[in-house]
Design a protein around this motif. Structure first.
Motif, PDB file in Angstrom:
ATOM      1  N   ARG A  27       0.852  -1.195   0.000  1.00  0.00           N
ATOM      2  CA  ARG A  27       0.000   0.000   0.000  1.00  0.00           C
ATOM      3  C   ARG A  27       0.880   1.235   0.000  1.00  0.00           C
ATOM      4  NH1 ARG A  27      -5.364  -0.961   1.088  1.00  0.00           N
ATOM      5  NH2 ARG A  27      -5.872  -3.057   1.884  1.00  0.00           N
ATOM      6  N   ASP A  28       0.442   2.247  -0.737  1.00  0.00           N
ATOM      7  CA  ASP A  28       1.205   3.487  -0.791  1.00  0.00           C
ATOM      8  C   ASP A  28       0.884   4.357   0.417  1.00  0.00           C
ATOM      9  OD1 ASP A  28      -1.338   4.365  -1.317  1.00  0.00           O
ATOM     10  OD2 ASP A  28      -0.964   4.871  -3.419  1.00  0.00           O
ATOM     11  N   SER A  29       1.382   5.587   0.396  1.00  0.00           N
ATOM     12  CA  SER A  29       1.186   6.481   1.531  1.00  0.00           C
ATOM     13  C   SER A  29      -0.279   6.839   1.764  1.00  0.00           C
ATOM     14  CB  SER A  29       1.998   7.769   1.320  1.00  0.00           C
ATOM     15  OG  SER A  29       1.616   8.409   0.104  1.00  0.00           O
ATOM     16  N   GLU A  30      -1.094   6.753   0.719  1.00  0.00           N
ATOM     17  CA  GLU A  30      -2.519   7.053   0.847  1.00  0.00           C
ATOM     18  C   GLU A  30      -3.356   5.819   1.136  1.00  0.00           C
ATOM     19  OE1 GLU A  30      -3.669   9.046  -2.673  1.00  0.00           O
ATOM     20  OE2 GLU A  30      -2.404  10.815  -2.310  1.00  0.00           O
ATOM     21  N   GLY A  31      -2.723   4.666   1.322  1.00  0.00           N
ATOM     22  CA  GLY A  31      -3.451   3.443   1.628  1.00  0.00           C
ATOM     23  C   GLY A  31      -4.002   2.704   0.428  1.00  0.00           C
ATOM     24  N   VAL A  32      -3.617   3.117  -0.781  1.00  0.00           N
ATOM     25  CA  VAL A  32      -4.099   2.457  -1.992  1.00  0.00           C
ATOM     26  C   VAL A  32      -3.241   1.225  -2.253  1.00  0.00           C
ATOM     27  CG1 VAL A  32      -4.539   2.714  -4.455  1.00  0.00           C
ATOM     28  CG2 VAL A  32      -4.908   4.654  -2.909  1.00  0.00           C
ATOM     29  N   LYS A  90      -1.308  -1.627  -4.223  1.00  0.00           N
ATOM     30  CA  LYS A  90      -0.591  -1.690  -5.488  1.00  0.00           C
ATOM     31  C   LYS A  90       0.333  -2.897  -5.493  1.00  0.00           C
ATOM     32  CE  LYS A  90       3.278   1.253  -4.016  1.00  0.00           C
ATOM     33  NZ  LYS A  90       4.080   2.451  -4.338  1.00  0.00           N
TER      34      LYS A  90
END
Length: 407
Positions: free
Chosen positions: A153-158, A160
């Protein structure tokens, strides 16, 4: 202590030579293993017999789509085109769930869809399609093992999919050059140590000189193997007429074609955790044909196009043929129901995919869900079996969030 150390001739050079030899074996073994793995990737690409077939399918599909234009009837295509195939969508699929990549792999693994051939010809041709796709996965197994995939997960919680290339030739070349440079400098330091001390019992003279002599052939083999890997990679880029591409970009280009990140992310969470992640996101794992078909939503088509006994075989052995046909019909029905439940009715293009599976089954002599018909040349036992109560028609219908089976 410091006074005793200061009395040792060329103390600093001695310590550096000793430290270099202590770490040399580990560094050399790691680089040699990396060069061997990269050489396997190169050999797999150069020796693959199915890779040209995949490229020919891509070229033929592109020429068909560009027919009548200036871009049609091309003799080849740029290698980076493989990363743009997802831009050609299938208008017949719901929500654009299928694209040109699905068509290419369906052709490679399952054969031409909707081909009007007899059941006997289908049973003979179908086994030839599946091994070609399986052989391609086997040929490119070293390449697929060279890419590690992980779900993060990226910094925004998405969520990937992150891909990393394990063995990169450019990194190996830099490490080998550094090791060769360090070996030469430490060998010069050893000579200075031997000149400063004429004691024949000096450990530097008795042990270090011998260890440097043993490491020299190993150092030379690393340098030769590194240059050989570069020559083979240049040959591969020359084959694709694409010089200058980095090895990491080359590996990711093929891995993105076979294992796209969007297909992993678009799978239902339960299916992704149970079937996808243990296979495609496991270090150095190579997917099987079944897992590959599941990732590309081709499993329903594969199950529906499985060869069944022909009419002649059923006439020769009526009881066995009728029982096998009824069993195949029930098995095909259960396969479609299981795939529908697995899809959870929320995946785009699910209904179109099921319709395509039914069309493939009816066209290629697969499982007929509408019942059975007696062969004109069947024996009386076969006709009696055919006159038995017909199997109910099963229709899988997607309704909102659930799947209902009505017969």
């Amino acid at each position: 202590y410091m006074y005793a150390v200061s009395r040792v001739p060329a103390f600093r050079a001695r310590v550096e030579c000793w430290a270099f030899l202590c770490s040399f074996e580990e560094r050399a073994v790691g680089l040699a293993q990396g060069l061997i793995e990269f050489q396997r990737v190169e050999d797999a690409i150069l020796a693959s017999q199915q890779l040209p077939r995949l490229l020919s399918l891509v070229l033929a599909a592109g020429n068909y789509l560009n027919g009548g234009t200036g871009r049609g009837r091309a003799d080849g295509f740029d290698l980076e085109t493989l990363g743009k195939l997802d831009g050609v969508k299938d208008n017949a699929a719901e929500g654009g769930a299928r694209d040109m990549r699905h068509f290419i792999f369906e052709m490679l693994f399952l054969g031409a869809p909707g081909s009007s051939v007899s059941s006997s010809a289908t049973s003979e041709a179908a086994p030839l399609c599946r091994p070609s796709g399986a052989a391609l996965l086997e040929d490119l197994a070293p390449l697929l093992r060279n890419v590690n995939r992980s779900l993060t997960r990226d910094s925004e919680g998405v969520m990937k999919v992150t891909k990393n290339v394990r063995v990169v030739l450019e990194d190996l070349e830099v490490s080998v050059r550094e090791l060769v440079t360090d070996f030469g400098s430490q060998q010069e330091a050893l000579l200075q140590c031997l000149q400063c001390c004429e004691d024949p019992a000096d450990p530097m003279r008795l042990q270090m000189s011998e260890r440097f002599a043993e490491a020299r052939p190993q150092m030379q083999r690393l340098d030769v193997n590194c240059k050989k890997c570069r020559e083979n990679y240049s040959q591969i880029l020359g084959y694709f007429n694409h010089p200058g591409m980095k090895t990491s970009d080359f590996m990711l280009l093929w891995d993105n074609l076979f294992v796209p990140a969007d297909l992993i992310l678009n799978k239902p969470e339960a299916l992704r955790k149970r079937e996808i992640l243990p296979v495609f996101c496991k270090p150095q794992a190579v997917p099987s044909v079944e897992s590959f078909l599941l990732l590309w939503d081709l499993q329903v088509l594969a199950e529906a196009s499985a060869p069944t006994p022909s009419a002649d075989a059923a006439a020769g052995d009526a009881n066995t043929g009728s029982t096998a046909l009824a069993t195949s019909a029930r098995r095909g029905t259960r396969c479609l129901q299981r795939q529908a439940r697995r899809s959870n009715a929320g995946r785009p293009g699910g209904q179109a995919l099921r319709n395509r599976a039914l069309a493939r089954a009816q066209t290629t002599g697969g499982v007929l869900l509408e019942g059975r018909s007696a062969s004109p040349s069947a024996s009386p036992a076969a006709r009696e079996a055919d006159e038995a109560p017909q199997l109910p028609t099963v229709e899988v219908v997607a309704q909102g969030e659930g799947i209902t089976a009505s017969g």
